[in-house]
Design a protein around this motif. Structure first.
Motif, short mmCIF file in Angstrom:
data_model
loop_
_atom_site.label_atom_id
_atom_site.label_comp_id
_atom_site.label_asym_id
_atom_site.label_seq_id
_atom_site.Cartn_x
_atom_site.Cartn_y
_atom_site.Cartn_z
N GLU A 108 56.68 -5.02 95.98
CA GLU A 108 56.22 -5.23 97.28
C GLU A 108 57.44 -4.17 98.02
O GLU A 108 58.41 -3.86 97.46
CB GLU A 108 56.17 -6.27 97.58
N ARG A 112 63.01 -6.23 105.15
CA ARG A 112 62.45 -6.30 106.50
C ARG A 112 63.57 -6.28 107.47
O ARG A 112 64.59 -7.10 107.29
CB ARG A 112 61.71 -7.81 106.83
N GLN A 115 65.37 -9.17 109.28
CA GLN A 115 66.23 -10.17 108.27
C GLN A 115 67.74 -9.83 108.46
O GLN A 115 68.53 -10.57 108.15
CB GLN A 115 65.99 -10.14 106.82
N ALA A 119 68.95 -14.48 115.52
CA ALA A 119 67.65 -15.15 115.80
C ALA A 119 67.36 -14.93 117.20
O ALA A 119 66.18 -15.03 117.48
CB ALA A 119 68.03 -16.73 115.84
N ARG A 122 63.68 -13.08 117.99
CA ARG A 122 62.72 -13.80 117.87
C ARG A 122 62.06 -13.93 119.51
O ARG A 122 61.05 -14.22 119.68
CB ARG A 122 62.61 -15.08 117.03
N SER A 275 51.04 -18.48 99.35
CA SER A 275 52.45 -18.15 99.51
C SER A 275 52.66 -17.18 98.36
O SER A 275 51.91 -16.85 97.50
CB SER A 275 53.29 -19.56 99.27
N ALA A 276 54.17 -16.78 98.25
CA ALA A 276 54.55 -15.83 97.31
C ALA A 276 54.23 -16.33 95.86
O ALA A 276 53.93 -15.50 94.83
CB ALA A 276 55.94 -15.24 97.50
N GLN B 111 63.97 -19.70 112.08
CA GLN B 111 64.17 -18.36 111.16
C GLN B 111 63.34 -18.95 109.86
O GLN B 111 63.50 -17.84 108.90
CB GLN B 111 65.49 -18.06 110.93
N ASP B 113 60.61 -19.00 108.83
CA ASP B 113 59.34 -18.14 108.49
C ASP B 113 59.92 -16.97 107.92
O ASP B 113 59.10 -15.98 107.44
CB ASP B 113 58.39 -18.28 109.47
N LEU B 114 61.19 -16.44 108.29
CA LEU B 114 61.48 -14.85 108.11
C LEU B 114 62.63 -15.03 106.75
O LEU B 114 62.52 -14.14 105.98
CB LEU B 114 62.13 -14.43 109.23
N LEU B 115 63.28 -16.05 107.06
CA LEU B 115 64.57 -16.06 105.72
C LEU B 115 63.87 -16.74 104.66
O LEU B 115 63.34 -17.80 104.88
CB LEU B 115 65.86 -16.80 106.45
N ARG B 116 63.97 -16.28 103.55
CA ARG B 116 63.11 -16.90 102.33
C ARG B 116 63.87 -18.17 101.80
O ARG B 116 65.19 -18.29 102.01
CB ARG B 116 63.42 -15.95 101.19
N ALA B 133 60.91 -11.43 100.17
CA ALA B 133 60.72 -12.53 101.26
C ALA B 133 59.33 -13.03 100.63
O ALA B 133 58.42 -12.81 99.96
CB ALA B 133 60.40 -11.54 102.35
N GLU B 134 59.39 -14.48 101.54
CA GLU B 134 57.79 -15.20 101.65
C GLU B 134 56.72 -14.07 102.00
O GLU B 134 57.13 -13.51 102.92
CB GLU B 134 57.91 -16.23 102.20
N THR B 394 70.25 -20.05 111.39
CA THR B 394 70.76 -19.23 110.58
C THR B 394 71.72 -19.69 109.67
O THR B 394 72.13 -19.63 108.61
CB THR B 394 71.32 -17.80 111.19
#
Lengths: 468, 477
Positions: A108, A112, A115, A119, A122, A275-276, B111, B113-116, B133-134, B394
């Protein structure tokens, strides 16, 4: 008559202190966001170009080794940054920038950029597109809400109509006047954008982006026209300026903040994505199931024996380990196509449903179109991922083909630079503007629909508008 | 007198349709936002449970394979031998390290949904182990969720402003203000009464709907930290609301007509909730740009190429550094692929450390900028407070990542000696296990209260300025 009204409206707006403050703010924001976008684009583009050159150099400068080792070493695919992403970064911060293209596996895209941010990211990226989609509509609300109701409250509406001005002319004149005022803010910003674009690229590349950029401009023009018509219509329909303002602000909030989130939630609930862990488990399960692969290997063995009229594979001038490795790749490719295809299809469906929900909010189709034309939507990401995967498969075919043709079983075999160079450099061309449009038929239809409905609403609202 | 104003105001606003529209909107939004948060928490819990099940099944399978190999029923190639410590450490025995959702996670998706929140730990480099990542539709990450935090940060202030933009101007425009003031009541008391009633209505409604929703959703209030968390959540909602009411009073005190007030307040909302956070982001990323990760990938790769060509040299150096491991048949081990791999990995990590450090330095630079400038936007402070209360920010993720890093080292330190000794695992028992240690409550409370003080002080200042302005309020035009 219309032009006289338009001129009066334009003059009025330009003299209005509110307008001047708002215009200055909008201009400042668009220039800041363009400058930030330009700087970011240049840095990332440079880093990615350098990395792409480096990964190529590493590939061709590999020492002599077995082609399969080279296939395991692999190359990296780095996602190039689209020039128009400086206008709309779209999903770029939320998709990985690099994937390792190695033997046996479709990896994959990882890392990103979001990351590596705080925050506050967002709250939204301050891009030109964000300004056009969210901030300018608010600006339109603030200049249109009392366009009619204000005249009514001051008693000038009765005066105007007594002079024989047709309500229709009044509406069109006001729309033209306000649009010109808006254009006086937007045109400088657009010119700045074009200058920014041309600074980043030589003329040829600019020309290649022209169709996308023009369509982007046309799309936003339709969007703004729709919003102006709605603003004027509400102003004509409501009893007071205050009521018009409250209604328009509520519409603005629903369109720019509620609708995107709600649509995204509805889409995700309608087409649930795995999910992953779940995804990986299903993938591993199918990869481990090799019954079909065994069958295919049997067939290939029989074919080779048949073709060379041999009784044992040792007597065949083809090294069967190359053939069997390639068959292993083909088996993997089918599994990857199935699983990644299914996953991507879920996301595409979610995104299409979000566009369809644009019947309730014009921002949704416009956003989809904007990201599409800027080359930063999911369709572009998928296109790039699939091109990179195609390239990976090509490397495997070249390497395994070489093993099959040139090596002998049981003998140490190495290949060198000549073979590495046989693999052409990875070169990604973004799809055409036509491709983007064909992906966004839904959005285009919805936006046209919105414009027609908004204009019709404005017309009937003016006709039925009360004089006092 | 004050209670009489409250009572009268209650009658007045309940007679007005706008209160019911606003109340209905916020109740619906809160119920939906909480529901959304709960759905996401369930998804995370399911993913963690799936991971644990995958690990359990894999362990059972490998244990069985080991038993069959020992009994001579199964032969495998050395590389696929589950007893081989390198193979076990990198594939068959891999263990998950997971960050379970905090008790109040449903209150803010933040965060998370972004940070695994879970990693499969192997002996691969830490960067590779933690890179994934998810899976998620990137459009969804971009848009953000309709969670309770969204409702509180964006919608709640707007609804406060919708109910109070004409706090005084409305009565003035109807001509009832001078009538009301002809009674023995001061303008300040009247304003305070109007604002207080609306404040009570909002807080009561939000507290009722949110508590009901969390209880229905099955949030365990007996979990450690749940009750103090809920209390600080209510406090945050109250102080954030106070800020916006204070702003409405300040604007009302200027004595402008209702539509001007509405425009001023809408602009203030736009600047504080939308513009300043975005500008903060631009500022932080411009002052401390984090280079694209492609630079890191290339650095790792170049280091690995280098290390691989020097593999055997590195190995002898490694033995010099770790003589205890060289005991026995070192010469034989020299050619052992696994041993070289360990040495190469250690060397690569050592070489790329400065590159990786740069990413962390830049990111912490960004965080410093935001930490200082966030006081310019109540929305950013509120986001920080809510994420900390929900454990989806975070800071808690950092806390988790530090433990992941420690666990990853522990994992490797456990296997490396076995690899060097060329030992064989007889069973997968006694391997290091990851146990998440929750952040100390004091740290969370400290962060939340800093943010709340940062919200409360400007609210107080604005309220005082508005209060003083009221003295000069033009009751008649």
């Amino acid at each position: 008559m219309i032009s006289r009204i338009a001129r009066k409206e334009l003059l009025d707006t330009l003299r209005d202190g509110r307008f001047r403050v708002l215009a200055a703010v909008v201009l400042a924001i668009s220039l800041t966001s363009l400058a930030a976008g330009w700087k970011h684009y240049r840095e990332v583009q440079r880093q990615h170009a350098e990395a792409a050159a480096a990964t190529r150099a590493q590939w061709v400068n590999q020492p002599a080794k077995n082609p399969h080792s080279a296939a395991h070493y692999g190359v990296y695919a780095f996602k190039p940054k689209m020039r128009l992403s400086m206008i709309d970064t779209g999903i770029d911060p939320y998709v990985g920038v690099a994937a390792w293209l190695e033997a046996h596996k479709q990896n994959e895209f990882k890392y990103r950029p979001a990351q590596d941010r705080t925050a506050v990211q967002r709250f939204g990226e301050l891009t030109a597109a964000e300004g056009f989609l969210v901030l300018l509509p608010l600006f339109i609300v603030l200049v249109t809400f009392n366009a009619f109701s204000g005249e009514r409250e001051q008693g000038t509406l009765r005066q105007l109509l007594s002079l024989g001005v047709r309500p229709f002319d009044l509406m069109v004149g006001k729309a033209v006047g306000l649009s010109s005022a808006l254009a006086m803010v937007l045109v400088p910003a657009t010119i700045a954008g074009i200058v920014g674009l041309s600074l980043t690229s030589e003329f040829g590349a600019l020309a290649a982006d022209a169709p996308r950029a023009l369509l982007l401009g046309a799309g936003y023009t339709v969007y703004f026209a729709t919003l102006i018509a709605i603003g004027l219509g509400v102003s004509a329909r409501m009893k007071s300026s205050r009521a018009a303002l409250v209604v328009l602000l509520a519409c603005w909030f629903a369109n720019s903040l509620i609708a995107p989130r709600l649509a995204s939630d509805v889409a995700a609930a309608w087409y649930p994505a795995p999910s992953a862990v779940e995804f990986q488990k299903a993938l591993d399960h199918d990869l481990a199931d090799q019954t079909d692969l065994e069958r295919r290997l049997q067939r290939r063995r029989a074919e080779l024996l048949e073709r060379y009229k041999a009784t044992s594979l040792d007597a065949v001038p083809i090294n069967f380990s190359g053939v069997s490795m390639q068959e292993g790749e083909e088996h993997g490719n089918e599994v990857f196509d199935k699983h990644y295809g299914r996953l991507f299809e879920i996301y595409e469906r979610q995104n299409r449903l979000q566009q369809t929900l644009g019947v309730a909010a014009p921002l949704l189709p416009m956003r989809a179109l904007s990201m599409g034309l800027a080359g930063t939507d999911f369709a572009h990401h998928r296109e790039f991922v699939e091109t990179a995967e195609e390239y990976r498969r090509m490397i495997q075919r070249v390497m395994n083909g070489d093993i099959a043709e040139n090596s002998k079983p049981g003998v140490v075999y190495t290949a060198g630079r000549e073979l590495w160079a046989k693999v052409p450099e990875f070169n990604y061309q973004a799809p055409s503007a036509r491709w983007v449009l064909s992906n966004n038929v839904r959005s285009l239809l919805l936006m046209t629909g919105w414009l027609i409905v908004a204009v019709a609403f404005a017309m009937t609202a003016t006709r039925r508008s009360r004089v006092d | 007198m004050f209670t009489r104003i409250l009572r009268h105001e209650w009658r007045a606003i309940t007679a007005d349709a706008s209160l019911w529209v606003v109340a209905g909107t916020i109740a619906l939004a809160i119920a939906y936002g909480t529901f959304n948060g709960v759905v996401w928490v369930r998804f995370q819990q399911q993913a963690i449970a799936d991971a644990a099940r995958e690990e359990r099944d894999r362990y059972a399978q490998q244990e069985e394979a080991i038993a069959r190999i020992a009994a001579g029923q199964l032969t495998v190639s050395p590389f696929a031998d589950p007893r081989n410590p390198q193979t076990a450490a990198s594939r068959f025995a891999a263990r998950y390290a997971a960050l379970p959702p905090a008790p109040l996670a449903a209150l803010s998706i933040g965060q998370s949904d972004l940070l695994r929140y879970y990693f499969k730990i192997t002996s691969d480099t830490k960067e590779n182990v933690t890179a994934g990542a998810e899976l998620e539709n990137p459009h969804r990450l971009l848009t953000g969720r309709f969670d309770l935090a969204f409702v509180l940060i964006y919608l709640y202030p707007l609804l406060i402003l919708a109910l109070s933009y004409n706090l005084l101007s409305g009565e003035k425009e109807q001509g009832t203000l001078s009538l009301a003031l002809s009674q023995p009541v001061s303008l300040r008391t009247l304003t305070l009464g109007k604002a207080t009633l609306r404040f009570i209505v909002f807080i009561g409604l939000i507290a009722a709907v949110a508590s009901l929703a969390t209880v229905i959703a099955g949030v365990d209030l007996r979990a450690p930290g749940a009750v103090p968390g809920l209390v600080s959540w209510l406090l945050a909602v109250a102080i954030y609301g106070l800020f916006w009411f204070a702003l409405a009073v300040l604007v009302a005190s200027l004595g402008r007509p209702s539509s001007t007030n509405a425009m001023l307040l809408a602009s203030a909302w736009l600047i504080l909730v939308v513009l300043i956070p975005s500008l903060l982001n631009v500022l932080a990323t411009t002052l401390y740009p984090v280079p694209s990760r492609v630079e890191m990938i290339q650095a790792v790769r170049a280091a690995a190429d280098d290390a691989n060509t020097q593999g055997s040299k590195l190995l002898s150096k490694y033995y010099e550094d770790h003589p205890e491991l060289a005991a026995g048949d070192a010469v034989q081990a020299m050619n052992d692929f696994n041993v070289i791999r360990v040495a190469v990995a250690a060397d690569v990590e050592h070489r790329v450390r400065p590159v990786l450090d740069r990413y962390e330095q830049q990111l912490s630079g960004q965080q410093r900028v935001v930490a200082w400038l966030r006081y310019a936007s109540p929305a950013v402070l509120m986001q920080d407070a809510l994420n900390d209360i929900a454990g989806s920010g975070t800071a808690r993720h950092h806390h988790f990542m530090r433990q992941v890093a420690a666990y990853h080292s522990e994992w490797r330190d456990y296997f490396v000696p076995l690899i060097f000794r060329k030992a064989q695992l007889a069973a997968y028992t006694g391997l290091p296990v990851f146990r998440y240690q929750e952040e100390p409550a004091a740290a969370v409370i400290g962060r939340v209260s800093t943010a709340l003080v940062g919200l409360g002080v400007p609210a107080l200042i604005i309220a005082i300025v508005g209060w003083r302005n009221l003295r000069r309020y033009p009751v008649t035009t």
